[in-house]
Motif scaffolding. Structure first.
Motif, short mmCIF file in Angstrom:
data_model
loop_
_atom_site.label_atom_id
_atom_site.label_comp_id
_atom_site.label_asym_id
_atom_site.label_seq_id
_atom_site.Cartn_x
_atom_site.Cartn_y
_atom_site.Cartn_z
N GLN A 133 0.91 -0.51 -0.47
CA GLN A 133 -0.44 -0.22 -0.17
C GLN A 133 1.20 1.01 0.22
O GLN A 133 0.79 2.02 -0.79
N GLU A 134 1.60 1.11 0.44
CA GLU A 134 2.69 2.26 0.70
C GLU A 134 3.47 2.72 -0.72
O GLU A 134 3.95 3.54 -1.17
N VAL A 136 2.15 1.78 -3.45
CA VAL A 136 1.25 2.08 -4.57
C VAL A 136 1.07 3.62 -4.30
O VAL A 136 0.66 4.45 -5.53
N ASP A 137 1.08 4.36 -2.89
CA ASP A 137 0.08 5.28 -3.16
C ASP A 137 1.86 6.79 -2.90
O ASP A 137 1.52 7.70 -3.90
N LEU A 140 1.47 6.70 -7.11
CA LEU A 140 0.20 7.58 -8.05
C LEU A 140 0.15 8.74 -7.55
O LEU A 140 0.11 9.67 -8.08
N ASP A 141 1.09 9.62 -6.36
CA ASP A 141 1.63 10.12 -5.84
C ASP A 141 2.52 11.63 -6.35
O ASP A 141 2.24 12.09 -6.64
N ILE A 378 -5.40 -4.34 -4.00
CA ILE A 378 -4.33 -2.37 -3.19
C ILE A 378 -4.54 -2.31 -4.88
O ILE A 378 -5.11 -0.64 -4.67
N CYS A 379 -4.01 -2.73 -5.41
CA CYS A 379 -4.53 -1.34 -6.74
C CYS A 379 -5.73 -0.58 -7.21
O CYS A 379 -5.55 0.90 -7.22
N THR A 381 -7.99 -0.47 -5.77
CA THR A 381 -9.28 -0.14 -4.55
C THR A 381 -8.60 1.45 -4.43
O THR A 381 -9.11 2.36 -4.09
N SER A 382 -6.76 1.22 -4.61
CA SER A 382 -6.00 2.85 -4.68
C SER A 382 -6.69 3.59 -5.33
O SER A 382 -6.96 5.24 -5.63
N ASP A 385 -10.26 4.43 -5.46
CA ASP A 385 -10.59 5.94 -4.42
C ASP A 385 -10.03 7.28 -4.61
O ASP A 385 -10.94 8.11 -4.63
N ARG A 386 -9.13 7.50 -5.45
CA ARG A 386 -8.40 8.42 -5.88
C ARG A 386 -8.35 9.08 -7.33
O ARG A 386 -9.15 10.11 -6.35
#
Length: 434
Positions: A133-134, A136-137, A140-141, A378-379, A381-382, A385-386
């Motif tokens: 998750q870290e 992925v975030d 995407l950031d 995870i991919c 969902t992220s 969501d975003r």
């Protein structure tokens, strides 16, 4: 905004045209193989092909036959028992790296797989969730939202590479070098003109992996490679050569298939907006939606190298001893005898896990399937969501070329241009390139 699939499946071509297209890898087949597979399923479900490598190859396209072949002990994978066939297909440059569980039969395959599974336990995979998750975030950031972004290069490619390299303890500048030489292998593997580059890359990787193993044995940690190298087993422990080939297959299989599947899943949702809306409205659908997307547009199109250990009759067709056998997983997963309306994506389709062949079946069922499912969950969902309004950039274009090598093992996008936040993206992003 809604979009439509770039290529309609439609009715299949004539049998001889389908055989020629699959054998030669024509552009039409590369873009959308499903009409050709439909023709083969209906007219020659186990089709004899004459590829350029010169080894008789039987392509299995129906689900029932594919399921049977994947579990048939008369269909082997041990490269040492068919080394001439292996050399005809792949050459001899990567023989040491390929000497792994992917090209092995029992009892050796049983031993290698049992050892590998010690590092792929459900607990091990579950513990990876916060770190994935870290990653992925962080990726995407860094993706721009005021202009289209190629989601393959910016997100789908780096994530699985990061995950598998960290599992193996390949970090920092070493990761950059490994990926550079790895890319050279994939670029040159099936080119006779680039054999020197292939040999050079294979030697570099083998030397690096050997050194990595020695360092890991001297200073073990809790990473994946340390578990493989240090944990006592009932069977004979892995030798350094076996660990080298294990690293190779995990690096290769652990990132390419997941990279392509991330792209395939996103593309499938964006070209089927009603299915995207269903997942957005009910996130509990996501696990079964992932199974459906792997069935519908899986990243592994055909199985790896197999051959008949003896004369074998499958589905009424005699496959002679020594012939190469390939399973068209993408075709089996769209067999209407198994899956109603198979050419329609349906994220509410139930009972897929353990039934579709996207992760294989039998003794060689994908060892990394739990990790792949976790990364996909995870991919997606992220991303949802975003960027709930994410759309394809240039929807009138193909959205990227479908990859297809000399051996059509994989199916995925080379590029996937998307607008993550269309409200912030420049006005002319919908104009076709050129």
């Amino acid at each position: 905004m809604t979009t439509e699939p770039t290529v309609a499946v439609g009715d299949g071509p004539a049998l001889e045209d389908a055989v020629e297209a699959v054998t030669k890898g024509t552009p039409e087949y590369r873009q959308c193989p499903y009409p050709f597979y439909r023709s083969l399923r209906e007219q020659a479900p186990i089709a004899r092909l004459t590829p350029a490598h010169g080894v008789d190859t039987y392509l299995v396209t129906r689900y029932e036959d594919a399921h049977a072949v994947l579990a048939d002990h008369r269909i082997g994978k041990d490269m040492h028992e068919a080394i001439d066939t292996y050399h005809a297909l792949f050459g001899d440059a990567c023989e040491a790296l390929d000497d792994n569980l992917l090209f092995a039969d029992p009892p050796r395959h049983t031993r290698l797989r049992h050892i590998a599974k010690t590092a792929f336990t459900p607990r091990h995979v579950k513990d990876l969730r916060p770190h994935i998750q870290e990653l992925v975030d962080g990726l995407l950031d860094r993706c721009p939202t005021d202009e289209p972004v190629d989601l393959m290069s910016a997100f789908a490619l780096p994530l699985p590479v990061m995950v598998i390299c960290e599992l193996l303890g390949i970090v920092g500048d070493e990761r950059v070098e490994v990926l550079k030489w790895f890319a050279q292998v994939t670029r040159s593997r099936f080119s006779r003109d680039l054999k020197h580059e292939l040999v050079e890359a294979e030697h570099w990787l083998r030397d690096y992996f050997t050194d990595l193993i020695h360092r890991t044995r001297e200073n073990p940690t809790d990473d994946f490679l340390s578990v493989l190298a240090e944990t006592p087993h009932d069977e004979e422990p892995l030798t350094d050569d076996e660990l080298v080939s294990m690293i190779w297959v995990l690096l290769f299989a652990g990132h390419k298939t997941t990279t392509l599947q991330i792209g395939n899943c996103v593309y499938s949702l964006l070209t089927n907006p009603e299915q995207l809306e269903a997942v957005q409205a009910n996130r509990e659908l996501l696990p079964q939606a992932i199974e459906e997307m792997v069935r519908f547009e899986g990243s592994v199109e055909t199985s790896t190298f197999r051959y008949a250990l003896e004369d074998v009759e499958i589905g009424g067709t005699l496959i002679p001893r020594g012939a190469v056998v390939q399973i068209a997983l993408a075709s089996a997963n769209r067999d209407p005898e198994k899956f109603p309306e198979p050419d329609r994506l349906d994220v509410t389709r139930e009972g897929l896990q353990g039934n579709h062949l996207g992760f294989g079946f039998g003794a060689h069922y994908c060892l990394g399937a739990p990790l792949a499912r976790l990364e996909l969950e995870i991919c997606l969902t992220s991303l949802l969501d975003r960027f709930p309004d994410m759309v394809l950039a240039m929807p009138s274009a193909h959205g990227g070329d479908w990859l297809k090598g000399p051996f059509p093992a994989f199916r995925g996008l080379e590029r996937l241009p998307v607008a993550l936040d269309p409200s912030r993206t420049v006005d002319d992003w919908t104009k076709p390139a050129g």
